[in-house]
Write a protein that holds these residues in place. Structure first.
Motif, short mmCIF file in Angstrom:
data_model
loop_
_atom_site.label_atom_id
_atom_site.label_comp_id
_atom_site.label_asym_id
_atom_site.label_seq_id
_atom_site.Cartn_x
_atom_site.Cartn_y
_atom_site.Cartn_z
N TYR A 151 0.83 -1.21 0.00
CA TYR A 151 0.00 0.00 0.00
C TYR A 151 0.86 1.25 0.00
CZ TYR A 151 -2.84 3.81 1.83
OH TYR A 151 -3.45 5.03 2.02
N TYR A 152 1.83 1.31 0.89
CA TYR A 152 2.61 2.53 1.01
C TYR A 152 3.52 2.77 -0.19
CZ TYR A 152 0.82 3.61 5.60
OH TYR A 152 -0.02 3.95 6.63
N ASN A 153 4.07 1.70 -0.76
CA ASN A 153 4.90 1.90 -1.94
C ASN A 153 4.07 2.35 -3.13
OD1 ASN A 153 7.61 1.39 -1.12
ND2 ASN A 153 7.13 -0.79 -0.93
N SER A 154 2.79 1.94 -3.19
CA SER A 154 1.93 2.39 -4.27
C SER A 154 1.53 3.85 -4.10
CB SER A 154 0.67 1.52 -4.36
OG SER A 154 -0.22 1.79 -3.29
N ASN A 155 1.73 4.37 -2.89
CA ASN A 155 1.40 5.76 -2.60
C ASN A 155 2.63 6.64 -2.38
OD1 ASN A 155 -1.70 6.31 -2.15
ND2 ASN A 155 -1.32 4.23 -1.40
N LYS A 156 3.80 6.09 -2.66
CA LYS A 156 5.05 6.82 -2.43
C LYS A 156 5.23 7.91 -3.48
CE LYS A 156 9.02 4.93 -3.46
NZ LYS A 156 10.23 4.06 -3.44
N LEU A 157 5.63 9.10 -3.01
CA LEU A 157 5.94 10.20 -3.92
C LEU A 157 7.40 10.14 -4.38
CD1 LEU A 157 3.32 11.19 -2.42
CD2 LEU A 157 4.19 13.51 -2.69
N PHE A 158 8.31 9.85 -3.44
CA PHE A 158 9.73 9.78 -3.74
C PHE A 158 10.43 9.15 -2.54
CE2 PHE A 158 9.24 13.65 -1.33
CZ PHE A 158 10.37 13.74 -0.55
N GLY A 159 11.71 8.81 -2.68
CA GLY A 159 12.53 8.40 -1.55
C GLY A 159 12.40 6.95 -1.14
N ASP A 160 13.01 6.64 0.00
CA ASP A 160 13.12 5.29 0.56
C ASP A 160 12.33 5.23 1.86
OD1 ASP A 160 13.79 2.84 1.60
OD2 ASP A 160 15.96 3.22 1.66
N LEU A 161 11.22 4.51 1.85
CA LEU A 161 10.34 4.46 3.02
C LEU A 161 10.84 3.52 4.12
CD1 LEU A 161 6.79 4.49 1.35
CD2 LEU A 161 8.18 6.41 2.16
N SER A 162 12.00 2.95 3.94
CA SER A 162 12.53 2.08 5.01
C SER A 162 13.37 2.85 6.01
CB SER A 162 13.38 0.95 4.39
OG SER A 162 14.56 1.47 3.80
N THR A 163 13.64 4.12 5.71
CA THR A 163 14.47 4.93 6.61
C THR A 163 13.74 6.23 6.94
OG1 THR A 163 15.58 6.09 4.78
CG2 THR A 163 16.57 4.02 5.56
N ASN A 164 14.23 6.93 7.97
CA ASN A 164 13.65 8.22 8.33
C ASN A 164 13.99 9.27 7.29
OD1 ASN A 164 12.25 7.94 10.91
ND2 ASN A 164 14.27 7.34 11.73
N LEU A 165 13.13 10.26 7.19
CA LEU A 165 13.34 11.38 6.27
C LEU A 165 14.27 12.42 6.90
CD1 LEU A 165 12.58 12.90 3.63
CD2 LEU A 165 10.64 13.89 4.91
N PHE A 166 14.03 12.73 8.18
CA PHE A 166 14.81 13.75 8.88
C PHE A 166 15.30 13.21 10.22
CE2 PHE A 166 11.79 16.80 6.61
CZ PHE A 166 12.70 17.07 5.60
N GLY A 167 16.42 13.78 10.69
CA GLY A 167 16.96 13.47 12.01
C GLY A 167 17.25 14.74 12.78
N SER A 168 17.83 14.58 13.94
CA SER A 168 18.04 15.73 14.84
C SER A 168 18.89 16.83 14.20
CB SER A 168 18.69 15.26 16.14
OG SER A 168 19.93 14.63 15.87
N GLY A 169 19.80 16.48 13.30
CA GLY A 169 20.66 17.46 12.66
C GLY A 169 19.95 18.32 11.64
N ASP A 170 18.69 18.04 11.39
CA ASP A 170 17.92 18.79 10.39
C ASP A 170 17.02 19.85 11.01
OD1 ASP A 170 18.92 17.30 8.17
OD2 ASP A 170 17.63 15.64 8.77
N PHE A 171 17.21 20.11 12.31
CA PHE A 171 16.34 21.06 13.00
C PHE A 171 17.15 22.12 13.74
CE2 PHE A 171 13.94 17.17 12.55
CZ PHE A 171 12.67 17.61 12.20
#
Length: 477
Positions: A151-171
């Motif tokens: 379901y989620y891969n059929s709705n994916k816009l871009f990127g790798d859904l097995s990992t986080n998009l952002f971490g603490s260094g991005d804030f």
């Protein structure tokens, strides 16, 4: 509201008015020639399926664009949850998923209607109550992705859904905004709710964040999105905004920012945030300066002459930069802005003003009573709104000329094709017009789109009567 004497035949006031309004008319004419002022429907908190199902109705009503609520991964049924993104890589929220969104875009496109997307890029969801890290979307949602990978891969816009998009260094570091007049404080610290709330994690403008945000926008563009509303633009640096909305992203789309002010030039919010945003980005914006002028003009002590040429005094945005309105979702839904809600009748008259004038791109807000006021439910198809849009579309591209005004009323024309009269006061106003000087056509019906009242011009001087607390939008037949 003040009453004033009815206006007699007077060429002097008309001449003075034309001189006063020259700069606004010139800029409005340029806008008409270079950009589209089609009406936007803000389908606030509508599901994508609902918008798609209403595509034909929306087209029949005369709208050319629809702004929908933020589309990405978010949870929670409250309207404000849509403004707390968890992940850009998937559209999955109570309004629908990626496939629903694409189907909506295609349904509207088939009817000649563009989709605009509401974009939240300055922060991510406030989830401090359920976790302490800044990994987004976080373990719980990544596990959801893995458990329903098809379901989620059929709705994916871009990127790798097995990992986080952002971490603490991005804030940016944690800390709440305390000085709302300091752009640096507003742009680098968090929006907090008080009572110990740690606030919305504020994104840094590093290269990774910018790349992900651009990937998100490019995917929406690939789906057919034609406009972006930049939510809370005052909370992002103009460097960040320009890095994301580069020339490639902006090509072929209408970008406008939401920066709330209580006035135009001379107002602290305008001078510190809105004016620099417009100058540095080249974007359009909500015309809060014009809205302040409208509210002042319709106030008890205000005068309708404030609406003759507010841009000449810095109290309205240039026509080519403005998205005009009489209410946005922030006004009724946030306690701090509810003072800006207009009297219901005044709001109706103000709608006639922004849909009758030449200048800016008008936006009509329609919700599901999220505020509890029961004012804007199904507004998009209200008879008066539909008839105002009929007038707007009938005079699209026609220049504007002020005919006359007083404390109580304003009258303007759209070349020879349409005439608008708005009377805020408690007694009717008779406005005598030199039809030769104004270029109105004789032996033609001018029919009010709001009431059906018809004016048939047969002589040089013609009396246009505007009843108390009413608007008239006469369109040549």
């Amino acid at each position: 509201m003040r009453n004033s004497n009815n206006v007699a035949k007077s060429g002097n006031s008309v001449s003075k008015l034309k001189a006063l309004a020259f700069s606004a008319i010139a800029s409005a004419t340029l806008f008409s020639a270079s950009a589209s002022a089609d009406v936007i429907l803000h389908a606030f908190n509508w599901t994508y399926d609902d918008v798609a199902a209403k595509a034909q109705e929306i087209a029949n009503l005369g709208y050319k664009k629809v702004l929908v609520s933020p589309a990405y991964k978010s949870t929670g049924s409250a309207w404000w949850a849509r403004y707390q993104p968890q992940d850009y890589r998937v559209i999955d929220n109570p309004l629908g998923d990626t496939n629903d969104f694409k189907a909506m875009v295609n349904a509207l496109k088939a009817k000649g209607i563009d989709v605009y997307a509401d974009i939240v890029f300055n922060h991510m969801a406030n989830e401090s109550a359920i976790r302490s890290d800044l990994n987004y979307p976080g373990t719980t949602i990544l596990n959801q992705y893995a458990a329903s990978s098809s379901y989620y891969n059929s709705n994916k816009l871009f990127g790798d859904l097995s990992t986080n998009l952002f971490g603490s260094g991005d804030f940016h570091p944690a800390g709440c905004i305390t000085n709302w007049n300091d752009p640096g404080h507003v742009q680098y610290w968090r929006l907090c709710g008080g009572g110990g709330d740690t606030g919305l994690p504020d994104l840094d403008s590093n290269s990774w964040v910018i790349a992900q945000q651009k990937a998100y926008l490019q995917t929406l563009k690939n789906y057919g999105v034609k406009g972006f509303r930049v939510d809370a633009a005052k909370h992002m640096t103009n460097y960040h905004i320009n890095a994301v909305f580069d020339s490639g992203i902006k090509s072929g789309v209408h970008v406008f920012g939401e920066i709330i002010t209580s006035g135009g030039a001379g107002n602290t919010e305008y001078d510190n945030f809105l004016a620099p945003y417009l100058s540095a980005t080249g974007h359009n914006a909500y015309d809060f300066p014009l809205f302040a002028s409208i509210r002042s003009a319709f106030s008890y002590s205000g005068s309708m002459n404030q609406l003759v040429d507010p841009a000449a005094y810095g109290q309205a945005l240039p026509s080519s930069k403005a998205v005009t309105f009489t209410v946005t979702h922030d006004i009724p839904l946030n306690d701090g802005f509810r003072y800006q809600i207009m009297n219901a009748t005044d709001e109706t008259l103000a709608n006639a003003y922004i849909l009758g004038r030449d200048g800016g791109t008008p936006m009509m807000y329609s919700d599901h009573n999220e505020s509890g006021d029961n004012r804007w439910v199904n507004l998009y198809k209200r008879t008066d709104i539909a008839n105002m849009i009929k007038f707007h579309n009938g005079v699209q591209g026609r220049s504007m000329d002020i005919v006359n005004y007083s404390d109580c009323f304003i009258m303007f024309r759209r070349e020879h094709v349409g005439i608008v009269g708005i009377n805020k006061c408690g007694s009717g106003q008779d406005v005598w017009v030199d039809t030769n000087a104004e270029g109105l056509w004789w032996y033609r019906n001018y029919k009010d789109t709001l009431t059906g009242n018809t004016q048939y011009i047969t002589s040089q001087w013609h009396n246009f009567h505007i009843p108390a607390r009413s608007a008239r939008m006469w369109l040549m037949q």
